[in-house]
Design a protein around this motif. Structure first.
Motif, PDB file in Angstrom:
ATOM      1  N   SER A  33     -18.866  10.504   4.991  1.00 22.81           N
ATOM      2  CA  SER A  33     -20.129   9.963   5.488  1.00 22.81           C
ATOM      3  C   SER A  33     -20.509   8.684   4.748  1.00 22.81           C
ATOM      4  O   SER A  33     -21.084   7.769   5.329  1.00 22.81           O
ATOM      5  CB  SER A  33     -21.254  10.998   5.344  1.00 22.81           C
ATOM      6  N   LYS A  34     -20.165   8.609   3.446  1.00 24.81           N
ATOM      7  CA  LYS A  34     -20.434   7.400   2.667  1.00 24.81           C
ATOM      8  C   LYS A  34     -19.588   6.240   3.182  1.00 24.81           C
ATOM      9  O   LYS A  34     -20.061   5.117   3.333  1.00 24.81           O
ATOM     10  CB  LYS A  34     -20.125   7.648   1.182  1.00 24.81           C
TER      11      LYS A  34
ATOM     12  N   SER B 284     -20.965   5.044   6.473  1.00 17.68           N
ATOM     13  CA  SER B 284     -22.152   4.213   6.308  1.00 17.68           C
ATOM     14  C   SER B 284     -21.789   2.793   5.869  1.00 17.68           C
ATOM     15  O   SER B 284     -22.334   1.809   6.371  1.00 17.68           O
ATOM     16  CB  SER B 284     -23.086   4.852   5.275  1.00 17.68           C
ATOM     17  N   LYS B 285     -20.830   2.683   4.930  1.00 17.17           N
ATOM     18  CA  LYS B 285     -20.440   1.362   4.425  1.00 17.17           C
ATOM     19  C   LYS B 285     -19.778   0.529   5.511  1.00 17.17           C
ATOM     20  O   LYS B 285     -20.006  -0.679   5.611  1.00 17.17           O
ATOM     21  CB  LYS B 285     -19.503   1.518   3.228  1.00 17.17           C
TER      22      LYS B 285
ATOM     23  N   LYS C 112     -22.296  -0.815   7.925  1.00 19.63           N
ATOM     24  CA  LYS C 112     -22.992  -1.967   7.335  1.00 19.63           C
ATOM     25  C   LYS C 112     -22.129  -3.214   7.407  1.00 19.63           C
ATOM     26  O   LYS C 112     -22.625  -4.322   7.642  1.00 19.63           O
ATOM     27  CB  LYS C 112     -23.356  -1.667   5.878  1.00 19.63           C
TER      28      LYS C 112
ATOM     29  N   THR D 267     -24.030  -0.610  16.981  1.00 18.04           N
ATOM     30  CA  THR D 267     -24.233  -1.357  15.739  1.00 18.04           C
ATOM     31  C   THR D 267     -24.177  -2.853  16.010  1.00 18.04           C
ATOM     32  O   THR D 267     -24.997  -3.627  15.483  1.00 18.04           O
ATOM     33  CB  THR D 267     -23.159  -0.976  14.699  1.00 18.04           C
TER      34      THR D 267
ATOM     35  N   GLU E 127     -24.557   4.606  -1.553  1.00 12.77           N
ATOM     36  CA  GLU E 127     -24.031   4.077  -0.290  1.00 12.77           C
ATOM     37  C   GLU E 127     -24.090   2.559  -0.198  1.00 12.77           C
ATOM     38  O   GLU E 127     -23.447   1.957   0.679  1.00 12.77           O
ATOM     39  CB  GLU E 127     -24.787   4.684   0.893  1.00 12.77           C
ATOM     40  N   ASN E 128     -24.842   1.913  -1.079  1.00  6.83           N
ATOM     41  CA  ASN E 128     -24.932   0.454  -1.049  1.00  6.83           C
ATOM     42  C   ASN E 128     -23.787  -0.243  -1.780  1.00  6.83           C
ATOM     43  O   ASN E 128     -23.637  -1.453  -1.688  1.00  6.83           O
ATOM     44  CB  ASN E 128     -26.263  -0.018  -1.650  1.00  6.83           C
TER      45      ASN E 128
END
Length: 238
Positions: free
Chosen positions: A22-23, A26-27, A30, A68, A226-227
């Motif tokens: 999931s991480k 998310s990346k 982005k 997205t 996650e950032n």
């Protein structure tokens, strides 16, 4: 009881794997978002192509990718930007590359994590001189419309410092100052490639296995934010 314990362990591992996935999910979302904000839905954007390939490799649904892209084209409020932070823990220097829509929040969260574990963040530019930046390109041989000899000679003209290859791919390393020039030339020649800028420690610091494991654990836990895109260190484990 042993059966129950085995089932619990399997569930725990699966939950952890799902969390990591999931991480990454998310990346990559982005990265697609930022790519579109930089170049629109330009089909020739290599950064966007790369992000979409990475998304597909994680089986991210096509509809999610398309949403997205549309969100990035339409939404002017959220604006993810690159953010680089520098920190030390137990004498080991770290460069943390992030993508965030809130630099203050991200910096604060990472600072708290460092402080909690006995480390600290530094002002921008304090530790970057400890690392060299290099450009790295990965190209499938089937995507090169030239002989391998000609391609290698061209790459050297573009600034290649080292070229390696295996049965299927070519790997090209260049100094950071030539990264953009090389990338532009590959794009002009319509050579599809994956590229990244890496940081290599000028003077690696050796640690024992025990201490190295502690720092490695710290880095892995830090990556759960996650950032964070990439973390580079000057650590070498003996």
């Amino acid at each position: 009881m042993s059966g129950h314990s085995k089932w619990t362990n399997i569930q725990h591992r699966k939950s952890h794997q799902d969390f990591i996935k999931s991480k990454k999910f998310s990346k990559i979302i982005k990265e697609i978002y930022i790519s579109v904000r930089e170049s629109g839905s330009n089909n020739n954007s290599f950064r966007l192509k790369k992000a979409i390939i990475n998304a597909k490799s994680l089986n991210i649904p096509k509809i999610t990718i398309e949403r997205t892209i549309q969100k990035a084209l339409q939404n002017n409020k959220n604006n993810y930007k690159n953010l680089n932070l520098e920190g030390q823990i137990q004498g080991i220097s770290l460069i943390i590359e992030c993508m965030t829509d809130n630099s203050i929040r991200t910096t604060s969260n990472i600072k708290i994590f460092f402080n909690k574990n006995g480390g600290r963040l530094f002002h921008k530019g304090t530790l970057t001189h400890l690392f060299n930046r290099i450009g790295f390109f990965s190209i499938k041989k089937k995507d090169i419309p030239f002989s391998m000899d000609n391609f290698e000679l061209m790459s050297i003209d573009f600034g290649a410092k080292e070229i390696r290859k295996d049965e299927k791919k070519m790997y090209i390393y260049t100094d950071f100052k030539y990264f953009g020039f090389m990338k532009n030339n590959y794009e002009k020649l319509k050579i599809f490639h994956k590229s990244i800028i890496k940081r290599i420690a000028k003077h690696p610091k050796s640690l024992s296995k025990e201490n190295g494991k502690k720092i490695s654990t710290f880095i892995e836990e830090l990556k759960e934010n996650e950032n964070i895109k990439n973390i580079y260190s000057n650590m070498v484990i003996k």
